[in-house]
Structure formats: C-alpha cells, structure tokens
Write an enzyme that holds these catalytic residues in place. Sequence first.
Site, PDB file in Angstrom:
ATOM      1  N   ASP A  10       4.108  -0.756   3.900  1.00  0.00           N
ATOM      2  CA  ASP A  10       5.462  -1.318   4.037  1.00  0.00           C
ATOM      3  C   ASP A  10       5.518  -2.606   2.929  1.00  0.00           C
ATOM      4  OD1 ASP A  10       7.986  -1.515   4.492  1.00  0.00           O
ATOM      5  OD2 ASP A  10       7.485  -2.480   6.718  1.00  0.00           O
ATOM      6  N   GLY A  11       6.681  -2.740   2.630  1.00  0.00           N
ATOM      7  CA  GLY A  11       7.053  -4.145   1.655  1.00  0.00           C
ATOM      8  C   GLY A  11       7.217  -3.920   0.334  1.00  0.00           C
ATOM      9  N   ASN A  58      13.226   8.800   4.681  1.00  0.00           N
ATOM     10  CA  ASN A  58      13.315   8.187   3.608  1.00  0.00           C
ATOM     11  C   ASN A  58      14.312   9.064   2.422  1.00  0.00           C
ATOM     12  OD1 ASN A  58       9.861   6.880   3.053  1.00  0.00           O
ATOM     13  ND2 ASN A  58      11.923   5.968   3.779  1.00  0.00           N
TER      14      ASN A  58
HETATM   15  C1  FPP Z   1       7.660   1.234   2.089  1.00  0.00           C
HETATM   16  O1  FPP Z   1       8.080   0.127   1.486  1.00  0.00           O
HETATM   17  C2  FPP Z   1       7.126   2.185   1.105  1.00  0.00           C
HETATM   18  C3  FPP Z   1       7.322   3.620   0.780  1.00  0.00           C
HETATM   19  C4  FPP Z   1       8.823   4.043   1.440  1.00  0.00           C
HETATM   20  C5  FPP Z   1       6.990   4.300  -0.193  1.00  0.00           C
HETATM   21  C6  FPP Z   1       5.546   4.171  -0.211  1.00  0.00           C
HETATM   22  C7  FPP Z   1       5.109   4.651  -1.520  1.00  0.00           C
HETATM   23  C8  FPP Z   1       4.100   4.126  -2.492  1.00  0.00           C
HETATM   24  C9  FPP Z   1       3.175   3.057  -1.975  1.00  0.00           C
HETATM   25  C10 FPP Z   1       3.879   4.654  -3.742  1.00  0.00           C
HETATM   26  C11 FPP Z   1       3.565   6.104  -4.103  1.00  0.00           C
HETATM   27  C12 FPP Z   1       2.767   6.673  -3.207  1.00  0.00           C
HETATM   28  C13 FPP Z   1       1.654   7.239  -3.535  1.00  0.00           C
HETATM   29  C14 FPP Z   1       0.627   7.932  -2.551  1.00  0.00           C
HETATM   30  C15 FPP Z   1       1.211   7.459  -4.864  1.00  0.00           C
HETATM   31  P1  FPP Z   1       9.743  -0.055   1.657  1.00  0.00           P
HETATM   32  O2  FPP Z   1      10.430   0.112   0.356  1.00  0.00           O
HETATM   33  O3  FPP Z   1      10.231   0.325   2.618  1.00  0.00           O
HETATM   34  O4  FPP Z   1       9.784  -1.760   1.513  1.00  0.00           O
HETATM   35  P2  FPP Z   1      10.684  -2.778   1.985  1.00  0.00           P
HETATM   36  O5  FPP Z   1      10.630  -2.689   3.337  1.00  0.00           O
HETATM   37  O6  FPP Z   1      10.347  -3.990   1.507  1.00  0.00           O
HETATM   38  O7  FPP Z   1      12.093  -2.382   1.480  1.00  0.00           O
END
Ligand code: FPP
Length: 246
Positions: A10-11, A58
């Site tokens: 997250d983040g 998502n």
């Molecule tokens: C949460 O952060 C993260 C995600 C929804 C996506 C995770 C994806 C990756 C780390 C990159 C691609 C993955 C791989 C396996 C190569 P958020 O967007 O919810 O952050 P926020 O809460 O700060 O908005």
Amino acid sequence: MPRHVAVIMDGNGRWAQRRNLPRIEGHREGAESVRDIVRAARQVGLEALTLYAFSSQNWARPPDEVAALMDLLRDYLVSERDEILENEIRLRAIGDIERLPVHVLEPLHELMSASRPNGAMALTLALSYGGRESIAQAARQAAAKVAAGDLAEGQLDADTLGAHMPTAELPPLDLVVRTSGEQRMSNFLLWEAAYAEFYFTDVPWPEFRRQELYAALQDFSGRERRFGRTGGQIGPRAAAGDGRDG
Ligand code: FPP
C-alpha cells in the site's frame, strides 16, 4: 523464520502525490520494490511470498490507472521471466485472472506453466483477487461435490473447505505485512490469515526494500505464536517435550 509471508503493498499513490508526481509513478517505483523484495525473499529462504498486486475492487479505479497497472504487471512478467526461472521460483496466481487483459494473461499463463516444476519458492500474485470472493468460490466447489454425492455434508469442516482454497498448496500463512500506515485487511487472505501474525509499517511500498523486509522478519522472530493454546503449552520446556507444561 516464517515459511509464508504475504504483503499488502500500500501507499504507491500517496508516495507519488507527496512528490507532485502522477499516481502511476508510485506504482512504477512500487514495481521496483517488488523486484527487490522477491529477490531478497528468495535469498533468505522463504518458501512462499504472496503479493496483493490488484484487488477485485481495484477495477473501479480510473481506467487510465487500471491500464497503467496492467502494463506494469506485463512488464514485470516479461522482464523477470528468466530470473524467476533461473532461481527455481514457481509463479502462481490467485484471483479471477480471466478478467485480466490478454497482454497480461498470456505471459502470466506462460510463466506459471514454465515455472511449474520449480520448488525453491512459490511467488503468488493476487490479481483481481478478493478474500471473500475466494472463500465463496471454495464453498461453491465444495457444495457442488455435496450435490454430486462425492462429499457428505457432515464432512464439510474447516479442513475440507480449506483444501478448496486457491492457496491450499502453499505453506500456512505466517506473516502479513502491510505498508504505508493503514491497519486493515482490505479483503486479502481472510481465510488464510486465521493464525497469521501482522506487521504494520508506515513505510510506503515504493520505499519498502529488502532492509524493511529484514526488519519485518526480525520482528516476527520475537512473536510468540500460541494457536489458541496457553503460553506454557508452547514454551521452550513444552517444545523440548518434557511434559511439565502439558
Ligand atoms: C496500493 O497502493 C497498490 C496497488 C493497488 C497496486 C500494487 C501494484 C504494484 C506494486 C506494481 C505492480 C505489481 C507487480 C507485481 C509488478 P495505492 O495506489 O492504493 O496507494 P495509496 O493508498 O497511497 O493511494
């Protein structure tokens, strides 16, 4: 050492916004953390690493963010293919992966198939994944067996339902890590986390590199896991088998 670690990454968005960058730049940097953490997990000898890469929920994000995440997933699968195979890692996926676009699904299927014989570590990507949804699916499968007369209703206990979960072939989940300060499950591995330990850190996922993983593992090593028993039952004397603590 835990056998199976799962991570709620997250983040990414907040990391980017703090730098006045588009959210996707956070995901891009987050993909670099994925690369580093997978390597480190393999090097320290974890048997299983499960990453929450894209939840069922998502899909409701803005279409350009969804598309960018799909492109990052594809890039990861293509760029890491050789290293995953060389390091004897088996790639798995859990979730409703048939919803993924074909440019992700195709390299995903290919790498899952090519890495199937590998036994050094299971890397599981949760994609289009929801914990409740996966429990419902396991229940549907078990119910179909009951309806077909292949399973007695009275035999449908927790172990039997667990055998229908998509994670059934993985070691039991020991540790769930969540980055970036929030302390909730967000529909991740609800069934599997029944006796898992939790590790929350304020570090955002794009900054969560191997030193942060080592800190989580160190923290885990100090936990007392009782699985519903008393401390005395699972203490050192009990473990030595002298019976004094029951
Ligand atoms: C949460 O952060 C993260 C995600 C929804 C996506 C995770 C994806 C990756 C780390 C990159 C691609 C993955 C791989 C396996 C190569 P958020 O967007 O919810 O952050 P926020 O809460 O700060 O908005």
